[in-house]
Design a protein around this motif. Structure first.
Motif, PDB file in Angstrom:
ATOM      1  N   LEU A 185       0.813  -1.223   0.000  1.00 26.00           N
ATOM      2  CA  LEU A 185       0.000   0.000   0.000  1.00 26.00           C
ATOM      3  C   LEU A 185       0.842   1.267   0.000  1.00 26.00           C
ATOM      4  O   LEU A 185       0.354   2.345  -0.298  1.00 26.00           O
ATOM      5  N   LEU A 187       2.004   3.247   2.265  1.00 22.13           N
ATOM      6  CA  LEU A 187       1.477   4.341   3.075  1.00 22.13           C
ATOM      7  C   LEU A 187       2.582   5.063   3.822  1.00 22.13           C
ATOM      8  O   LEU A 187       3.539   4.456   4.296  1.00 22.13           O
ATOM      9  N   CYS A 331      -5.307  -5.997   1.434  1.00 19.35           N
ATOM     10  CA  CYS A 331      -4.056  -6.736   1.194  1.00 19.35           C
ATOM     11  C   CYS A 331      -3.610  -7.560   2.400  1.00 19.35           C
ATOM     12  O   CYS A 331      -2.473  -8.016   2.450  1.00 19.35           O
ATOM     13  N   GLU A 397      -8.998  -4.583  -3.214  1.00 21.22           N
ATOM     14  CA  GLU A 397      -7.694  -5.029  -3.674  1.00 21.22           C
ATOM     15  C   GLU A 397      -7.762  -6.460  -4.195  1.00 21.22           C
ATOM     16  O   GLU A 397      -7.076  -6.829  -5.129  1.00 21.22           O
TER      17      GLU A 397
END
Length: 405
Positions: A185, A187, A331, A397
């Motif tokens: 991801l 992040l 995920c 996802e």
């Protein structure tokens, strides 16, 4: 019920059920078979579905050490007893099975060999329900923390002091770390940014904004595999430290006050664990963030002088307004929506605690009833919404990986 020390465990994230539990199981099996040439570990259900995102395989391999280890992923097989099933096999040099062990990671870092195995654990408390506990403390004139002190070993306060030190460290280390979180991801950490912005706000906004930054700090530490305290799980580890860190810094409550509140919070967490579940894979996130919100709410209420009735009411409301919360990490990572849920639960804990303090403590739905409702709601949730990474937010996802769209 077992000791509240079982609720608070210091260890590495990102998941108590998917990382801490499997690590402990692997370490125990490896210690039992020092002469094994190889290990084979089959992961079932939710452990297989989201284990890669939770770093389950890395935890197991790390616990088993240098010997070769094969991980087999069987998300298609969901054990009847608990979805987080594991089969450990010790192999000889020719690949033959020397010994095998089936065990389940049932949340909060706890392990179980089946329906009856938990009864073998040492029972510290003679009563399992909050209504029974309330009757006793009313009769004896106890507070909740005094009831805990009466039943626990003499090292209780030393243990909780260690827990509190670890909680504070997880907040402070998280506030200093602004690295990108691991995983697909990509992040960025937000805690440091939130803390700096919150510090510039006027007092009316600063308080709640700072609580959010503290919860983010701990949750991000967990996501990057840092050291955290299960309270009651890794995925919900930011809620209780955030509100208690705030109680100390903003309201000047002493460490002694905070340790007493941790005792009360642990008692409520233990009631939930005994009568329902702390496992997102079993009952959804209501068992993780919902339970953490309960623990934070009762801790705050006690610190501000709540009566036993007001404290129980705060705990009941905290769970009531988290009923039905799904566990659907994108995920399989303990990041979205997990990280944001921690600061929001911390803020909710503050709100329900204040609401209960305004009341006389009388209310219709008891804590025991709402815990039973949480358990039944969790059982009724489709498996898609219980940490499989196939449903809810996680399906975004999942669909992309299957369809390419």
């Amino acid at each position: 019920m077992e000791s509240i020390k079982e609720i608070y465990k210091i260890g590495a994230g990102p998941s108590s059920s998917h990382t801490m539990g499997p690590f402990n199981a692997a370490a125990a099996f490896g210690e039992k078979h020092p002469g094994a040439a190889e290990f084979r570990v089959t992961l079932y259900g939710s452990l297989a579905a989201t284990g890669k995102g939770h770093m389950t395989d890395r935890a197991i391999i790390r616990a088993l050490g240098e010997r070769p280890t094969r991980i087999v992923w069987r998300a298609d097989i969901v054990p009847e007893y608990h979805t987080n099933g594991m089969l450990f096999e010790a192999l000889d040099s020719e690949g033959g099975v020397v010994d095998s062990w089936t065990v389940y990671s049932i949340g909060g870092g706890f392990l179980s060999e089946g329906p009856d195995s938990r009864t073998e654990a040492r029972q510290v408390y003679p009563r399992n329900s909050m209504s029974e506990i309330q009757q006793i403390i009313e009769k004896e004139g106890f507070s909740f923390w005094e009831y805990v002190e009466y039943h626990e070993d003499k090292d209780l306060w030393d243990y909780l002091a260690t827990v509190w030190d670890a909680m504070q460290a997880s907040v402070e280390e998280g506030l200093e770390n602004d690295e990108r979180l691991p995983g697909c991801l990509r992040l960025r950490s937000k805690a440091k940014q939130y803390y700096l912005r919150a510090s510039a706000f006027k007092d009316s906004l600063k308080s709640r904004a700072l609580v959010s930054s503290y919860a983010l700090a701990v949750s991000e530490q967990n996501a990057r595999g840092g050291t955290v305290v299960t309270a009651p799980t890794c995925g919900s580890c930011g809620v209780v430290p955030a509100v208690l860190y705030h109680m100390k810094r903003a309201h000047n409550f002493s460490d002694k006050d905070i340790l007493k509140s941790l005792a009360t919070a642990g008692l409520f967490g233990e009631v939930i664990k005994t009568n329902a579940s702390l496992s997102g894979a079993e009952v959804g996130c209501q068992g993780e963030v919902g339970s953490a919100c309960v623990m934070a709410a009762v801790a705050i209420n006690q610190i501000f002088g709540g009566t036993p009735q007001q404290i129980e009411y705060a705990g009941e409301m905290a769970m009531e307004h988290n009923l039905g919360l799904t566990c659907d990490p994108i995920c399989g990572l303990v990041q979205i929506p997990c990280i944001e849920r921690n600061p929001l639960a911390a803020l909710r804990a503050l709100d329900v605690s204040m609401y209960a303090l305004l009341s006389d403590g009388r209310h219709l739905v008891s804590f025991d009833k709402v815990v039973d409702t949480m358990k039944r709601t969790g059982k009724d949730l489709p498996s898609l919404y219980k940490e499989t990474s196939y449903g809810g937010l996680a399906s975004i996802e999942y669909e992309k990986s299957v369809t390419g769209k």
